[in-house]
Design an enzyme around this catalytic site. Structure first.
Site, PDB file in Angstrom:
ATOM      1  N   PRO A   2      37.549 124.183  30.402  1.00  0.00           N
ATOM      2  CA  PRO A   2      36.843 124.766  29.250  1.00  0.00           C
ATOM      3  C   PRO A   2      36.825 126.292  29.343  1.00  0.00           C
ATOM      4  CG  PRO A   2      35.491 123.099  30.343  1.00  0.00           C
ATOM      5  CD  PRO A   2      36.675 123.336  31.210  1.00  0.00           C
ATOM      6  N   GLU A   3      37.014 126.947  28.223  1.00  0.00           N
ATOM      7  CA  GLU A   3      36.960 128.404  28.208  1.00  0.00           C
ATOM      8  C   GLU A   3      35.662 128.861  27.544  1.00  0.00           C
ATOM      9  OE1 GLU A   3      40.207 130.859  27.618  1.00  0.00           O
ATOM     10  OE2 GLU A   3      41.730 129.416  28.207  1.00  0.00           O
TER      11      GLU A   3
END
Ligand code: ZN
Length: 292
Positions: A2-3
């Site tokens: 996840p960013e």
């Protein structure tokens, strides 16, 4: 992995059920995440109220009424599920999240009736309790550079961080000390928006005297635009899914370069084809025509 925009949409999804609510029960089914949870983890959270849910880079920070901060990171494959009447998985993920009960490691039962479950098949996620007054010394946070969406981050600051750097722009932007929370996807996307080559030397963001070049201004604008668009898209997908079946799964991303090797460039008027190269072990996607 996840960013930042995904973590921010998780924060926005969790905030309404966490903030102002008390942790009635904390169930630790598996405490061996990236690092083992402390033995008193549940005891230090139970009966405390969450007074606010913030974010620093890709860390979620839940302030507890005890003065502790519960620091949470999704790692590679972590996600939260909220059972609150219907079921919602807050977030905006590129890859679908696991729902297997075997990977449900931590469950928070809140005083408002919400049940928040942390699921993480690969167990690279982490949770840690840190005293609020010691947060600045916390090793996981101490070395992080500025927040890309924060007020302090601007062209002058980015130019100073890149001055004299012989590394590529791709490598510089991936460095969490230069700017916090950017990963492979959004570095590629931001460079494309700024029309800067990922192979360009980072030092070209600054003039000899250390002032920001026009490239630095374009890049800061590109980073902010790409993150804000992604957060906005995540937020709207959350609302749409709630209206239909109460669950949020995979969100359809609309990347301009990431994972688009061989496809045509989306810059208006550009006839380029997206290329993939490998830089410091990771794939970089870019347009060799309009990114210089
Ligand atoms: Zn192009």
């Amino acid at each position: 992995m996840p960013e930042l925009p995904e973590v921010e949409t998780v924060r926005r999804g969790l905030a309404p059920v966490m903030e102002g609510a008390r942790f009635d029960r904390v169930e630790v089914r598996r405490g061996d995440l990236r690092w083992p949870l402390p033995k008193d983890f549940a005891r230090r959270i139970e009966a405390r109220t969450c007074t606010g849910l913030g974010r620093r880079a890709k860390y979620l920070l839940a302030d507890l009424s005890s003065g502790d901060v519960l620091l949470m990171h999704l790692g590679m494959s972590g996600s939260f599920r909220v059972l609150n009447g219907g079921e919602v998985t807050p977030g905006n993920y590129h890859h679908e999240r696991s729902k297997l009960a075997a990977h449900d490691h931590i469950v928070f039962r809140m005083s408002n009736g919400a049940v928040i479950t942390f699921n993480d098949p690969r167990r690279f996620g982490c949770m840690k309790l840190v005293a609020r007054e010691r947060l600045e010394d916390e090793p996981l946070l101490r070395a992080l550079g500025p927040e890309p969406l924060g007020n302090a981050f601007d062209a002058a600051m980015l130019a100073r961080a890149c001055m004299g750097k012989k590394t590529s722009l791709k490598a510089a932007l991936s460095d969490q000390r230069v700017v916090a929370g950017l990963g492979n996807i959004y570095v590629c996307e931001a460079l494309h928006r700024a029309r800067l080559s990922p192979k360009r030397r980072a030092s070209t963001l600054a003039t000899r005297a250390g002032a920001p070049s026009d490239h630095a201004t374009r890049l800061v604008d590109g980073i902010r635009a790409v993150l804000n668009d992604a957060i906005k898209a995540g937020g709207s997908s959350l609302r749409d899914h709630r209206q239909t079946d109460g669950a949020l799964g995979m969100f359809q991303h609309n990347f301009r370069v990431y994972d688009r090797e061989g496809e045509s460039c989306r810059t208006p008027g550009c006839k380029g084809t997206i290329r993939r190269i490998v830089q410091t072990g990771r794939s970089t996607f870019f347009c060799p025509v309009c990114q210089t």
